[in-house]
Design a protein around this motif. Sequence first.
Motif, PDB file in Angstrom:
ATOM      1  N   LEU A  75     -19.043  42.234  -2.214  1.00  0.00           N
ATOM      2  CA  LEU A  75     -18.755  40.835  -2.515  1.00  0.00           C
ATOM      3  C   LEU A  75     -17.550  40.356  -1.715  1.00  0.00           C
ATOM      4  O   LEU A  75     -17.550  39.265  -1.155  1.00  0.00           O
ATOM      5  N   LYS A  76     -16.534  41.185  -1.619  1.00  0.00           N
ATOM      6  CA  LYS A  76     -15.338  40.818  -0.847  1.00  0.00           C
ATOM      7  C   LYS A  76     -15.604  40.779   0.656  1.00  0.00           C
ATOM      8  O   LYS A  76     -15.142  39.898   1.355  1.00  0.00           O
ATOM      9  N   GLU A  77     -16.354  41.760   1.168  1.00  0.00           N
ATOM     10  CA  GLU A  77     -16.577  41.861   2.611  1.00  0.00           C
ATOM     11  C   GLU A  77     -17.632  40.891   3.137  1.00  0.00           C
ATOM     12  O   GLU A  77     -17.477  40.339   4.217  1.00  0.00           O
ATOM     13  N   LEU A  78     -18.705  40.708   2.391  1.00  0.00           N
ATOM     14  CA  LEU A  78     -19.849  39.934   2.879  1.00  0.00           C
ATOM     15  C   LEU A  78     -20.218  38.745   2.005  1.00  0.00           C
ATOM     16  O   LEU A  78     -21.139  38.003   2.338  1.00  0.00           O
ATOM     17  N   GLY A  79     -19.531  38.605   0.867  1.00  0.00           N
ATOM     18  CA  GLY A  79     -19.949  37.590  -0.097  1.00  0.00           C
ATOM     19  C   GLY A  79     -21.286  37.957  -0.704  1.00  0.00           C
ATOM     20  O   GLY A  79     -22.004  37.120  -1.226  1.00  0.00           O
ATOM     21  N   HIS A  80     -21.643  39.258  -0.645  1.00  0.00           N
ATOM     22  CA  HIS A  80     -22.969  39.724  -1.052  1.00  0.00           C
ATOM     23  C   HIS A  80     -22.926  40.515  -2.346  1.00  0.00           C
ATOM     24  O   HIS A  80     -22.125  41.427  -2.512  1.00  0.00           O
ATOM     25  N   VAL A  81     -23.834  40.132  -3.237  1.00  0.00           N
ATOM     26  CA  VAL A  81     -24.034  40.863  -4.478  1.00  0.00           C
ATOM     27  C   VAL A  81     -25.420  40.474  -5.007  1.00  0.00           C
ATOM     28  O   VAL A  81     -25.907  39.377  -4.735  1.00  0.00           O
ATOM     29  N   THR A  82     -26.054  41.395  -5.716  1.00  0.00           N
ATOM     30  CA  THR A  82     -27.314  41.095  -6.379  1.00  0.00           C
ATOM     31  C   THR A  82     -27.007  40.898  -7.857  1.00  0.00           C
ATOM     32  O   THR A  82     -26.423  41.777  -8.489  1.00  0.00           O
ATOM     33  N   LEU A  83     -27.375  39.749  -8.375  1.00  0.00           N
ATOM     34  CA  LEU A  83     -27.173  39.462  -9.793  1.00  0.00           C
ATOM     35  C   LEU A  83     -28.485  39.726 -10.513  1.00  0.00           C
ATOM     36  O   LEU A  83     -29.522  39.151 -10.167  1.00  0.00           O
ATOM     37  N   VAL A  84     -28.451  40.619 -11.501  1.00  0.00           N
ATOM     38  CA  VAL A  84     -29.650  40.993 -12.239  1.00  0.00           C
ATOM     39  C   VAL A  84     -29.559  40.413 -13.642  1.00  0.00           C
ATOM     40  O   VAL A  84     -28.589  40.664 -14.366  1.00  0.00           O
ATOM     41  N   PHE A  85     -30.576  39.653 -14.020  1.00  0.00           N
ATOM     42  CA  PHE A  85     -30.635  38.998 -15.319  1.00  0.00           C
ATOM     43  C   PHE A  85     -31.695  39.690 -16.175  1.00  0.00           C
ATOM     44  O   PHE A  85     -32.642  39.079 -16.652  1.00  0.00           O
TER      45      PHE A  85
END
Length: 119
Positions: A75-85
């Motif tokens: 998230l810090k390096e790429l602004g990337h994260v998978t949000l699982v609902f």
Amino acid sequence: MKATIEAIGEKAWDETEPMLILFGEKITPELREYSIVQKFPKGQLPPDLKVGDTISFGEVSYNIEKVGRLANENLKELGHVTLVFGPLPTHDELVNAIYLNPHTLPEVSVGMTITYPKE
């Protein structure tokens, strides 16, 4: 900390897959179709997320139930994260995922604010 949704890929939202893939502005063209592009304020990075924190989409808040071991770093390096609902996995958890409750996908739109917890 707030991010703004800049773009939503054509295949980024699917009711049969309870997850959203977020990327920062440096997303590759191949991933753009399946992702939501978020923009953080210039020079600011999101805080480390932990169980018990909340993430909000507009006015709707979600509680963090689990944080994958690489989620904060990516998230810090790429602004990337998978949000699982969806329910917490008993095995095969995604290392880049943040698992959220309630288990319903949020309505998202370009220009919407994603609010992360403050450090």
